[in-house]
Design a protein around this motif. Structure first.
Motif, mmCIF file in Angstrom:
data_model
loop_
_atom_site.group_PDB
_atom_site.id
_atom_site.type_symbol
_atom_site.label_atom_id
_atom_site.label_comp_id
_atom_site.label_asym_id
_atom_site.label_seq_id
_atom_site.Cartn_x
_atom_site.Cartn_y
_atom_site.Cartn_z
ATOM 1 N N THR A 53 -11.826 8.542 0.925
ATOM 2 C CA THR A 53 -10.697 9.363 1.346
ATOM 3 C C THR A 53 -9.797 9.690 0.169
ATOM 4 O OG1 THR A 53 -8.733 9.439 2.764
ATOM 5 C CG2 THR A 53 -9.404 7.286 1.982
ATOM 6 N N THR A 54 -9.399 10.965 0.053
ATOM 7 C CA THR A 54 -8.592 11.399 -1.091
ATOM 8 C C THR A 54 -7.342 12.178 -0.681
ATOM 9 O OG1 THR A 54 -9.833 13.477 -1.326
ATOM 10 C CG2 THR A 54 -10.653 11.555 -2.540
ATOM 11 N N ASP B 182 0.824 -1.205 0.000
ATOM 12 C CA ASP B 182 0.000 0.000 0.000
ATOM 13 C C ASP B 182 0.865 1.265 0.000
ATOM 14 O OD1 ASP B 182 -2.086 -1.807 0.232
ATOM 15 O OD2 ASP B 182 -2.223 -1.578 2.423
ATOM 16 N N ASP B 183 0.214 2.378 -0.277
ATOM 17 C CA ASP B 183 0.839 3.705 -0.220
ATOM 18 C C ASP B 183 2.050 3.789 -1.150
ATOM 19 O OD1 ASP B 183 -0.972 4.622 1.821
ATOM 20 O OD2 ASP B 183 0.153 3.398 3.238
ATOM 21 N N LEU C 206 -13.594 7.164 -4.351
ATOM 22 C CA LEU C 206 -12.516 6.719 -3.470
ATOM 23 C C LEU C 206 -12.814 6.879 -1.984
ATOM 24 C CD1 LEU C 206 -9.425 8.236 -5.339
ATOM 25 C CD2 LEU C 206 -10.474 5.988 -5.659
ATOM 26 N N TRP D 88 -4.532 11.286 0.196
ATOM 27 C CA TRP D 88 -3.296 10.658 -0.272
ATOM 28 C C TRP D 88 -3.022 10.932 -1.755
ATOM 29 C CZ3 TRP D 88 -4.069 7.109 -4.196
ATOM 30 C CH2 TRP D 88 -5.400 6.697 -4.390
ATOM 31 N N LEU E 107 -7.814 1.380 -3.245
ATOM 32 C CA LEU E 107 -8.039 2.697 -3.828
ATOM 33 C C LEU E 107 -6.878 3.015 -4.761
ATOM 34 C CD1 LEU E 107 -9.121 4.687 -0.623
ATOM 35 C CD2 LEU E 107 -10.537 3.283 -2.147
ATOM 36 N N GLN E 108 -7.187 3.417 -5.996
ATOM 37 C CA GLN E 108 -6.157 3.659 -7.002
ATOM 38 C C GLN E 108 -6.536 4.871 -7.845
ATOM 39 O OE1 GLN E 108 -5.516 0.107 -9.377
ATOM 40 N NE2 GLN E 108 -5.577 -1.255 -7.600
ATOM 41 N N ASN F 47 -3.309 -0.575 -2.038
ATOM 42 C CA ASN F 47 -4.318 0.396 -1.607
ATOM 43 C C ASN F 47 -3.658 1.768 -1.485
ATOM 44 O OD1 ASN F 47 -6.932 1.244 -0.522
ATOM 45 N ND2 ASN F 47 -5.888 1.412 1.453
ATOM 46 N N GLN F 48 -4.352 2.790 -1.922
ATOM 47 C CA GLN F 48 -3.836 4.154 -1.971
ATOM 48 C C GLN F 48 -2.566 4.202 -2.832
ATOM 49 O OE1 GLN F 48 -3.671 5.999 1.921
ATOM 50 N NE2 GLN F 48 -5.863 5.731 2.237
#
Length: 333
Positions: free
Chosen positions: A323-324, A123-124, A321, A326, A172-173, A150-151
């Protein structure tokens, strides 16, 4: 009722301004440096070597890649990694000077994911100005980017393949200001919440752009906003192009404000197959689809929707998404 989104979507693209750095030609302080052919003990000759050298843990790390073509398959399993490619124009994929390339097929590798040139299993992660290619060609699934993170943000990158170029599988991408080329189901996956903005989607052969495998009523979605569909410069004969077909019965794909420069079929959307249409619960919809490639008389199937402006306003970065924070907003229009 008009929302801010509705007003913005009616304006020409020229009113938007991106704000990425003016150049990215030197590594940030503390970055792991990749340079083709290097003999320096403080640098790495491949991305594989740099990834292997990363410290354990989840502290943020950056890898900076100097220009070159790196022939390798890379699997990133460490979270909080940013990979930056050398470029004199970070806001555009057209100036990319770093390429990661391989030619593995799913048939040989054993799975779609295993064929990926770059595989993300953490992730991240953020990718900037990297071209990622799978050169296998037609005849098998062959992934350029396999994204299980994710993210994950993909910014001004180039993704090149033929069948199944991008596996946007879960989490989330975002894909912003990038180039994605392929022919058969070349953006596909199952549970990802993916947002695509400002990209060039290049069709290189007969097929469908998307194949959503959403198999139940959940948050998975591919939302496209302000993208351009073109014919790839190296395209083979193209018998037809559709926006998508449903890999599973709950497929959900939305195209907003799309400029189309290569010919689409009048239906826009296609069944999975005649024996397995997968259309009972799909959400396939478009709004403000324009350009020379749009047929003069559209004939959407009964299971696809032409959105009104108020309906289109419900589909946003945040709605896709959640949360955005990131997301690198410098690459948003």
């Amino acid at each position: 009722m008009f929302s801010i989104f509705t007003i913005i979507s009616a304006l020409p693209l020229a009113v938007f301004s991106l704000s990425p750095p003016s150049s990215r030609t030197t590594p940030p302080t503390g970055a792991f440096i990749v340079r083709s052919g290097t003999t320096s003990s403080s640098e790495y000759a491949s991305l594989t070597e740099a990834v292997a050298a990363l410290p354990s843990g989840t502290s943020a790390v950056t890898i900076f890649m100097y220009p070159g073509t790196y022939s390798e398959q890379v699997d990133i399993t460490r979270a909080a990694v940013t990979i930056m490619g050398y470029t004199e124009d970070p806001g555009s994929y057209t100036s990319n000077q770093v390429t990661i390339t391989a030619g593995e097929s799913a048939g040989t590798a054993g799975s779609d994911d295993a064929s990926g040139t770059l595989r993300l299993h953490a992730d991240d992660i953020a990718l900037y100005n990297i071209d990622i290619k799978n050169t296998f060609g037609s005849g098998s699934q062959a992934i350029a980017l396999s994204n299980y993170g994710n993210q994950v943000g993909v910014y001004a990158c180039g993704l090149y393949g033929y069948q199944d170029t991008l596996l946007a599988e879960q989490g989330l991408q975002v894909y912003l200001q990038s180039y994605i080329e392929g022919a058969v189901d070349f953006i596909f996956g199952q549970t990802a919440q993916g947002y695509f903005e400002g990209n060039t989607l290049a069709v290189s052969g007969t097929g469908c752009i998307t194949a959503s495998g959403r198999d139940e009523d959940n948050d998975a979605i591919y939302l496209f906003n302000h993208n351009t569909i073109i014919k790839a410069s190296d395209a083979t004969t193209i018998d037809y192009t559709y926006l998508g077909r449903p890999w599973s019965d709950f497929a959900q794909v939305i195209f907003l404000n799309t400029e189309v420069e290569t010919a689409l079929e009048a239906a826009l959307w296609m069944e999975w197959s005649s024996s397995e249409p997968n259309t009972d619960h799909v959400v396939f919809a478009d709004y403000n689809t324009t350009g020379s490639g749009v047929p003069s008389s559209l004939d959407r199937p009964s299971w696809a929707t032409a959105l009104t402006s108020s309906e289109a306003a419900d589909y946003t970065l945040s709605s896709a998404l959640g949360t955005t924070s990131w997301v690198d907003s410098d690459y948003l229009m």
